[in-house]
Scaffold this motif. Structure first.
Motif, PDB file in Angstrom:
ATOM      1  N   ILE A  85       9.799  -3.761  26.265  1.00 19.19           N
ATOM      2  CA  ILE A  85       9.767  -3.922  27.719  1.00 19.19           C
ATOM      3  C   ILE A  85       8.499  -3.291  28.285  1.00 19.19           C
ATOM      4  CG2 ILE A  85      10.919  -3.307  29.878  1.00 19.19           C
ATOM      5  CD1 ILE A  85      13.559  -3.333  28.295  1.00 19.19           C
ATOM      6  N   VAL A  93      10.075  -3.170  34.597  1.00 20.06           N
ATOM      7  CA  VAL A  93      11.281  -3.716  35.212  1.00 20.06           C
ATOM      8  C   VAL A  93      10.960  -4.040  36.663  1.00 20.06           C
ATOM      9  CG1 VAL A  93      13.674  -3.271  35.859  1.00 20.06           C
ATOM     10  CG2 VAL A  93      12.794  -2.386  33.694  1.00 20.06           C
ATOM     11  N   SER A  94      11.178  -5.293  37.034  1.00 19.38           N
ATOM     12  CA  SER A  94      10.911  -5.720  38.411  1.00 19.38           C
ATOM     13  C   SER A  94      12.227  -6.171  39.032  1.00 19.38           C
ATOM     14  CB  SER A  94       9.900  -6.860  38.429  1.00 19.38           C
ATOM     15  OG  SER A  94       9.725  -7.335  39.752  1.00 19.38           O
ATOM     16  N   TYR A  95      12.523  -5.683  40.209  1.00 20.88           N
ATOM     17  CA  TYR A  95      13.773  -6.064  40.872  1.00 20.88           C
ATOM     18  C   TYR A  95      13.595  -7.353  41.669  1.00 20.88           C
ATOM     19  CZ  TYR A  95      16.414  -2.050  39.425  1.00 20.88           C
ATOM     20  OH  TYR A  95      17.089  -1.150  38.644  1.00 20.88           O
ATOM     21  N   GLY A  99      17.596  -5.692  38.327  1.00 17.85           N
ATOM     22  CA  GLY A  99      16.412  -5.265  37.589  1.00 17.85           C
ATOM     23  C   GLY A  99      16.108  -6.231  36.452  1.00 17.85           C
ATOM     24  N   MET A 104      14.089  -7.220  33.235  1.00 20.04           N
ATOM     25  CA  MET A 104      13.321  -6.579  32.167  1.00 20.04           C
ATOM     26  C   MET A 104      12.313  -7.576  31.602  1.00 20.04           C
ATOM     27  SD  MET A 104      16.303  -4.355  30.234  1.00 20.04           S
ATOM     28  CE  MET A 104      17.273  -5.809  29.769  1.00 20.04           C
ATOM     29  N   MET A 115      12.379 -13.490  30.920  1.00 18.48           N
ATOM     30  CA  MET A 115      12.802 -12.096  30.899  1.00 18.48           C
ATOM     31  C   MET A 115      13.620 -11.794  29.634  1.00 18.48           C
ATOM     32  SD  MET A 115      16.038 -11.950  33.526  1.00 18.48           S
ATOM     33  CE  MET A 115      17.518 -12.936  33.255  1.00 18.48           C
ATOM     34  N   TYR A 124      18.757  -8.687  32.408  1.00 18.33           N
ATOM     35  CA  TYR A 124      18.911  -7.828  33.573  1.00 18.33           C
ATOM     36  C   TYR A 124      19.274  -6.416  33.114  1.00 18.33           C
ATOM     37  CZ  TYR A 124      19.101 -12.163  36.315  1.00 18.33           C
ATOM     38  OH  TYR A 124      18.812 -13.359  36.889  1.00 18.33           O
ATOM     39  N   ARG A 125      18.612  -5.443  33.673  1.00 16.56           N
ATOM     40  CA  ARG A 125      18.816  -4.049  33.271  1.00 16.56           C
ATOM     41  C   ARG A 125      20.250  -3.598  33.558  1.00 16.56           C
ATOM     42  NH1 ARG A 125      18.146   1.161  35.588  1.00 16.56           N
ATOM     43  NH2 ARG A 125      17.413   2.695  34.059  1.00 16.56           N
TER      44      ARG A 125
END
Length: 398
Positions: A31, A34-36, A46, A48, A244, A247-248
């Motif tokens: 990774i 992390v972009s929301y 979030g 990844m 991606m 999702y985190r």
């Protein structure tokens, strides 16, 4: 520096450091950041994004846009979300990138284009609309260095595109469709040649977001996940090498969004026989009124043609008879502050079907938006559904 009161001081740590740093080995699937998501349909998630997907995004974007080392690239957005990836495009070709400091100000952005001799800019449709008004009202900005204006991130109406073409004379237009889940990588492109063709002889093409990039597979599918025939609408599924990792801390949401290596976008669209993608709306914003599916963007594209409408958002609100009712939330132009609800509804007659025609219009001073100028339709829907504004059928029941 002194005075911050924190446990560790950056300058002190550097002074104590010895030798070369020992960076950990990086794998392509590691990774990077992390972009929301912007949270237009609910709580931000979030996303990844990996080392390799980011490299792929940079390379594909440079090739697809035709960026060269002499370009000057400027997006007027804070680097607090996936736009940070777009600020990294220069790593692939050495071009200059202008990174803004502070909040977005339209006049400052237009002056910066002249100051830094910007060659390629990007604006979301809301910003583009305001830029058009500003340039037409105050024709003092020197945009002669600009050879391309990219727009995207949310649907643009044909009227907005026509106005942009008339305002940014001699400047190429490029529309794109992208997602945080694709590392910000652009999925489709409506090229400048497409714009020319559409304005000359096929205006409906302006409702398209272009053809799919060579680095993606696109499939339109029904609710059971089965592909639908060309021309039929359904959910857009994507597959490619900029996706991606997930999702985190949300394994269930990740599994739901990424079955069998595909990404379910939650966007409704259709492909025509030439490969043009038409983005109809977010699945969560589809309005079902009297068992008829209504896409808010279709209604918005008509209402924005009215001379009194500056901005509009259309949502579905609970209705005792129809299940949901189409409601338009409108920001009026100052010159047309006296326009009535009925006048706007009448304007839709003959242009929209009866189910698509708004059953009510609510006037507001401004529409709620995220920090990156995306419309918060979820917030609008909740506001109207909660009874904050009395709607005619609610008053009848009372």
């Amino acid at each position: 520096g002194a005075g911050h009161g924190l446990e560790r001081d950056y300058e002190s740590l550097l002074a104590k450091a010895e030798g070369e740093p020992h960076w950990p080995a990086l794998a392509p699937d590691d990774i990077l950041f992390v972009s929301y998501t912007s949270g237009t349909t609910g709580v931000p998630k979030g996303v990844m994004l990996t080392q390799q997907s980011s490299v792929n995004c940079i390379l594909h974007s440079l090739i697809s846009f035709g960026f060269g080392p002499d370009d000057v690239w400027y997006i007027p957005a804070a680097s607090a979300w996936v736009v940070v990836m777009m600020y990294a495009f220069g790593l692939g070709n050495g071009m200059t990138t202008v990174i803004p400091d502070g909040g977005y100000q339209l006049q400052a952005y237009l002056r910066d284009i002249e100051r830094f001799r910007v060659t390629v800019g990007l604006l979301v449709p809301t910003m583009l609309q305001r830029a058009i008004v500003e340039i037409q009202t105050n024709p003092v900005y020197d945009l002669s260095s600009l050879h391309m204006m990219i727009y995207g991130s949310s649907p643009a109406t044909p009227k907005l595109i026509r106005d942009a073409r008339a305002t940014f004379k001699g400047i190429k237009l490029l529309q794109t469709y992208a997602m945080t889940e694709t590392t910000g990588g652009w999925i489709s492109y409506l090229t400048d040649a497409d714009h020319e063709h559409a304005l000359r002889e096929e205006i409906e093409l302006l409702k398209s977001v272009g053809r799919i990039g060579i680095h993606y597979d696109c499939s339109i599918r029904d609710e059971s996940g089965q592909p639908v025939p060309i021309g039929q609408s359904g959910e857009i599924w994507l597959r490619g090498n900029t996706m991606m990792k997930g999702y985190r801390n949300l394994p269930e949401a990740t599994a739901e969004a990424m079955p069998d290596g595909w990404l379910r976008t939650n966007d409704i669209g259709r492909l025509d026989e030439r490969g043009y993608l038409y983005l109809l709306d977010r699945q969560k914003f589809l309005i079902i009124t009297g068992a008829v599916n209504v896409f808010p963007t279709t209604v918005e594209a008509i209402l924005v043609e009215h001379p009194a409408v500056e901005e509009v958002a259309v949502v579905g609100v609970p209705h005792p008879e129809w299940g949901e009712a189409v409601v338009a939330v409108v920001v009026r132009k100052p010159s047309h502050s006296d326009v009535t609800v009925q006048a706007l509804i009448d304007f839709c007659h003959g242009r929209l079907s009866r189910p698509e025609t708004p059953k009510h219009v609510v006037f507001v001073d401004e529409l709620p938006k995220t920090s990156n100028a995306k419309l918060k339709k979820g917030e609008l829907k909740k506001w109207l559904s909660g009874g904050a504004v009395p709607l005619p059928w609610q008053l009848e029941i009372a």
